[in-house]
Design a protein around this motif. Structure first.
Motif: not given
Length: 218
Positions: A1-2, A5, A26, A106, A109-113
């Motif tokens: 996933m990362s 991204l 992260e 998100s 989409l189950n993602q962080r930034l």
């Protein structure tokens, strides 16, 4: 996933990202204040990002970044005297001192930034993102109150944690520990009055007792 991204970020913002790091699972990017609105709108609206939630916004003071003042052995050997030294002037930095950090999520989409933006110390201004994420309202007020960062376009940029008559910004690392003003109720005037602080500044460094060191023999 990362990895997906990172590829999407590099492909969409290659001219606007000043740095991109992946650490402890992260992703962190750095952009300039001039690109804040454009980049954040894309991060919210583009299908490959969909960061619909701002979960945190905070200010950071890098005045003493990288300095370690609490080494165990030194603190044990020097006792309390070392902590009584108080800096009067901020040291020169080779990089900007203050930054704003945004943590985005998100849900779709189950993602962080994490996004970091350094501000110019001369004017301390950065565009407000309240029109992109309404939840930025009190976060930006807190960063203004504690660090003195000015968010352009914020509809109600007032102090939120300190008193309205408070002078200075408490989370700056060169801010005096005891503050600059104190308030008391004046019996004669029957009102609250503000005066310069009368408390003597005293900083104590805790003495570290090491269990692995044999103490003095009786």
């Amino acid at each position: 996933m990362s990895e997906m991204l990172i590829k999407s970020l590099e492909g969409h913002f290659k001219d606007q990202i000043k740095s991109l790091k992946f650490y402890c699972g992260e992703v962190t990017i750095e952009i300039s204040p001039a690109d804040v609105i454009e980049v954040f709108k894309a991060l919210r609206d583009k299908d490959e990002f969909q960061f619909e939630q701002l979960i945190d916004l905070c200010g950071i003071d890098y005045l003493k970044y990288g300095e370690d003042e609490w080494e165990t052995e030194e603190a044990t050997g020097s006792g309390f005297a070392r902590g009584r030294e108080v800096e009067e002037k901020a040291r020169e930095l080779n990089s900007p001192r203050f930054a704003v950090v945004y943590h985005l999520l998100s849900v779709t989409l189950n993602q962080r930034l994490r996004v970091r933006v350094f501000v110019n110390q001369e004017d301390m201004q950065i565009p407000s993102v309240i029109d992109i994420w309404n939840g930025a309202d009190w976060f930006e007020r807190e960063a203004f109150d504690l660090f003195g960062i000015l968010f352009e376009g914020h509809p109600d940029l007032r102090r939120i944690l300190t008193d309205y008559g408070f002078i200075g910004h408490p989370f700056r690392k060169d801010f005096p520990v005891i503050g600059e003003l104190e308030m008391r109720f004046d019996e004669e005037k029957q009102q609250c009055v503000y005066e310069p602080v009368s408390i003597e500044e005293r900083i104590l460094v805790p003495r570290v007792i090491r269990r692995d060191v044999e103490g003095p023999k009786s």
